[in-house]
Scaffold this motif. Sequence first.
Motif, PDB file in Angstrom:
ATOM      1  N   VAL A  86       0.788  -1.138   0.070  1.00  0.00           N
ATOM      2  CA  VAL A  86       0.006   0.108   0.067  1.00  0.00           C
ATOM      3  C   VAL A  86       0.803   1.228  -0.103  1.00  0.00           C
ATOM      4  O   VAL A  86       1.692   1.453   0.913  1.00  0.00           O
ATOM      5  CB  VAL A  86      -1.038  -0.084   1.287  1.00  0.00           C
ATOM      6  N   VAL A  87       0.734   2.102  -0.826  1.00  0.00           N
ATOM      7  CA  VAL A  87       1.468   3.312  -1.048  1.00  0.00           C
ATOM      8  C   VAL A  87       0.483   4.695  -0.913  1.00  0.00           C
ATOM      9  O   VAL A  87      -0.537   4.764  -1.696  1.00  0.00           O
ATOM     10  CB  VAL A  87       2.391   3.217  -2.463  1.00  0.00           C
ATOM     11  N   PHE A  88       0.817   5.380  -0.049  1.00  0.00           N
ATOM     12  CA  PHE A  88       0.354   6.917  -0.015  1.00  0.00           C
ATOM     13  C   PHE A  88       1.278   7.584  -0.720  1.00  0.00           C
ATOM     14  O   PHE A  88       2.557   7.727   0.097  1.00  0.00           O
ATOM     15  CB  PHE A  88      -0.050   7.198   1.250  1.00  0.00           C
ATOM     16  N   THR A  89       1.037   8.388  -1.489  1.00  0.00           N
ATOM     17  CA  THR A  89       1.879   9.063  -2.283  1.00  0.00           C
ATOM     18  C   THR A  89       2.264  10.443  -1.509  1.00  0.00           C
ATOM     19  O   THR A  89       1.675  10.782  -0.694  1.00  0.00           O
ATOM     20  CB  THR A  89       1.189   9.833  -3.768  1.00  0.00           C
ATOM     21  N   ARG A  90       3.404  10.818  -2.031  1.00  0.00           N
ATOM     22  CA  ARG A  90       3.923  12.458  -1.391  1.00  0.00           C
ATOM     23  C   ARG A  90       2.771  13.102  -1.680  1.00  0.00           C
ATOM     24  O   ARG A  90       1.980  13.381  -2.507  1.00  0.00           O
ATOM     25  CB  ARG A  90       5.056  12.859  -2.384  1.00  0.00           C
ATOM     26  N   GLU A  91       2.951  14.490  -0.919  1.00  0.00           N
ATOM     27  CA  GLU A  91       1.822  15.435  -1.114  1.00  0.00           C
ATOM     28  C   GLU A  91       2.348  16.218  -2.396  1.00  0.00           C
ATOM     29  O   GLU A  91       3.428  16.189  -2.857  1.00  0.00           O
ATOM     30  CB  GLU A  91       2.310  16.507   0.371  1.00  0.00           C
ATOM     31  N   ASN A  92       1.297  16.598  -2.905  1.00  0.00           N
ATOM     32  CA  ASN A  92       1.379  17.167  -4.319  1.00  0.00           C
ATOM     33  C   ASN A  92       1.604  16.143  -5.467  1.00  0.00           C
ATOM     34  O   ASN A  92       2.216  16.595  -6.566  1.00  0.00           O
ATOM     35  CB  ASN A  92       2.262  18.177  -4.405  1.00  0.00           C
ATOM     36  N   GLU A  93       1.561  14.731  -5.170  1.00  0.00           N
ATOM     37  CA  GLU A  93       1.872  13.805  -6.039  1.00  0.00           C
ATOM     38  C   GLU A  93       0.465  12.888  -6.216  1.00  0.00           C
ATOM     39  O   GLU A  93      -0.080  12.564  -5.223  1.00  0.00           O
ATOM     40  CB  GLU A  93       3.000  13.092  -5.742  1.00  0.00           C
ATOM     41  N   THR A  94       0.037  13.043  -7.246  1.00  0.00           N
ATOM     42  CA  THR A  94      -0.946  12.124  -7.573  1.00  0.00           C
ATOM     43  C   THR A  94      -0.977  10.584  -7.522  1.00  0.00           C
ATOM     44  O   THR A  94       0.280  10.162  -8.154  1.00  0.00           O
ATOM     45  CB  THR A  94      -1.903  12.417  -8.761  1.00  0.00           C
ATOM     46  N   ALA A  95      -1.913   9.814  -7.513  1.00  0.00           N
ATOM     47  CA  ALA A  95      -1.678   8.553  -7.684  1.00  0.00           C
ATOM     48  C   ALA A  95      -1.524   8.074  -9.114  1.00  0.00           C
ATOM     49  O   ALA A  95      -0.510   7.023  -9.380  1.00  0.00           O
ATOM     50  CB  ALA A  95      -3.110   7.757  -7.282  1.00  0.00           C
ATOM     51  N   ASP A  96      -2.296   8.810 -10.175  1.00  0.00           N
ATOM     52  CA  ASP A  96      -1.677   8.574 -11.505  1.00  0.00           C
ATOM     53  C   ASP A  96      -0.069   8.793 -11.852  1.00  0.00           C
ATOM     54  O   ASP A  96       0.280   8.034 -12.467  1.00  0.00           O
ATOM     55  CB  ASP A  96      -2.389   9.640 -12.334  1.00  0.00           C
ATOM     56  N   GLU A  97       0.459   9.819 -11.103  1.00  0.00           N
ATOM     57  CA  GLU A  97       1.654   9.872 -11.415  1.00  0.00           C
ATOM     58  C   GLU A  97       2.774   8.851 -10.757  1.00  0.00           C
ATOM     59  O   GLU A  97       3.453   8.419 -11.606  1.00  0.00           O
ATOM     60  CB  GLU A  97       2.309  11.294 -10.767  1.00  0.00           C
ATOM     61  N   ARG A  98       2.287   8.528  -9.560  1.00  0.00           N
ATOM     62  CA  ARG A  98       2.935   7.413  -9.037  1.00  0.00           C
ATOM     63  C   ARG A  98       2.974   5.976  -9.583  1.00  0.00           C
ATOM     64  O   ARG A  98       3.914   5.278  -9.867  1.00  0.00           O
ATOM     65  CB  ARG A  98       2.479   7.314  -7.561  1.00  0.00           C
ATOM     66  N   ILE A  99       1.540   5.842  -9.979  1.00  0.00           N
ATOM     67  CA  ILE A  99       1.297   4.689 -11.011  1.00  0.00           C
ATOM     68  C   ILE A  99       2.232   4.815 -12.223  1.00  0.00           C
ATOM     69  O   ILE A  99       2.994   3.502 -12.562  1.00  0.00           O
ATOM     70  CB  ILE A  99      -0.079   4.401 -11.253  1.00  0.00           C
ATOM     71  N   GLU A 100       2.221   5.810 -13.069  1.00  0.00           N
ATOM     72  CA  GLU A 100       3.204   5.962 -14.019  1.00  0.00           C
ATOM     73  C   GLU A 100       4.616   5.536 -14.065  1.00  0.00           C
ATOM     74  O   GLU A 100       5.468   4.819 -14.517  1.00  0.00           O
ATOM     75  CB  GLU A 100       3.064   7.291 -14.677  1.00  0.00           C
ATOM     76  N   LYS A 101       5.212   6.037 -12.652  1.00  0.00           N
ATOM     77  CA  LYS A 101       6.686   5.878 -12.383  1.00  0.00           C
ATOM     78  C   LYS A 101       6.635   4.358 -12.207  1.00  0.00           C
ATOM     79  O   LYS A 101       7.803   3.732 -12.346  1.00  0.00           O
ATOM     80  CB  LYS A 101       6.913   6.734 -10.884  1.00  0.00           C
ATOM     81  N   LEU A 102       5.745   3.856 -11.558  1.00  0.00           N
ATOM     82  CA  LEU A 102       5.888   2.320 -10.832  1.00  0.00           C
ATOM     83  C   LEU A 102       5.757   1.499 -12.256  1.00  0.00           C
ATOM     84  O   LEU A 102       6.699   0.482 -12.364  1.00  0.00           O
ATOM     85  CB  LEU A 102       4.802   1.716 -10.113  1.00  0.00           C
ATOM     86  N   VAL A 103       4.884   1.810 -13.277  1.00  0.00           N
ATOM     87  CA  VAL A 103       4.913   1.095 -14.454  1.00  0.00           C
ATOM     88  C   VAL A 103       6.303   1.059 -15.254  1.00  0.00           C
ATOM     89  O   VAL A 103       6.607   0.080 -15.428  1.00  0.00           O
ATOM     90  CB  VAL A 103       3.764   1.717 -15.490  1.00  0.00           C
ATOM     91  N   SER A 104       6.894   2.388 -15.184  1.00  0.00           N
ATOM     92  CA  SER A 104       8.262   2.603 -15.718  1.00  0.00           C
ATOM     93  C   SER A 104       9.528   1.667 -15.013  1.00  0.00           C
ATOM     94  O   SER A 104      10.216   1.111 -15.622  1.00  0.00           O
ATOM     95  CB  SER A 104       8.642   3.959 -15.690  1.00  0.00           C
ATOM     96  N   GLU A 105       9.283   1.819 -13.522  1.00  0.00           N
ATOM     97  CA  GLU A 105      10.370   1.110 -12.764  1.00  0.00           C
ATOM     98  C   GLU A 105      10.271  -0.297 -13.018  1.00  0.00           C
ATOM     99  O   GLU A 105      11.164  -1.114 -12.801  1.00  0.00           O
ATOM    100  CB  GLU A 105      10.157   1.373 -11.155  1.00  0.00           C
TER     101      GLU A 105
END
Length: 171
Positions: A73-92
């Motif tokens: 379970v990941v709670f993103t940083r402040e000012n980071e959306t779940a969409d942005e984090r998901i895109e980073k995870l897909v890339s990683e």
Amino acid sequence: MKKDVLLVDGYNVIGAWPELQELKKDDLAQARDRLIERMAEFQATKGWRVIIVFDAHLVPGIEKRKKQYRVEVVFTRENETADERIEKLVSELSNRLTQIHVATSDLVEQWVVFAQGALRISARELEIAMKEVDYLIARKVRNSREERPLSKIPLSEEVAKAFEKMRRGEQ
């Protein structure tokens, strides 16, 4: 052998599933917990790695990660959306041996992750997949009950009936 990873846009799915929408009305934390429980059932049944991402704007502060029921379970940083984090995870996480699936009903997000090589699953499709998971779990429970002997000592049917009468207090 290919590994499957499911990335879940947590609040998007909560907003799409009727059961979770109802819970959210009274208690958002309860809706989050229920989603995590359901995804744990999915993970246990399918064997996929499951990561649920929640937007920070509803849980402010620094990024938080935890593992609950083998679900990340990941709670993103402040000012980071779940969409942005998901895109980073897909890339990683992308490589030849990993198939990434992203569960969201956000059409823009679906196109972005699809362009990165991930497969998209709408919240509705994930809900349907959960019905299959529920069926598989129920079947497994039913089968284990049928396979389990009532007694560890083999008894004739006549003796078993006599013991059952004694257990019930009948003479």
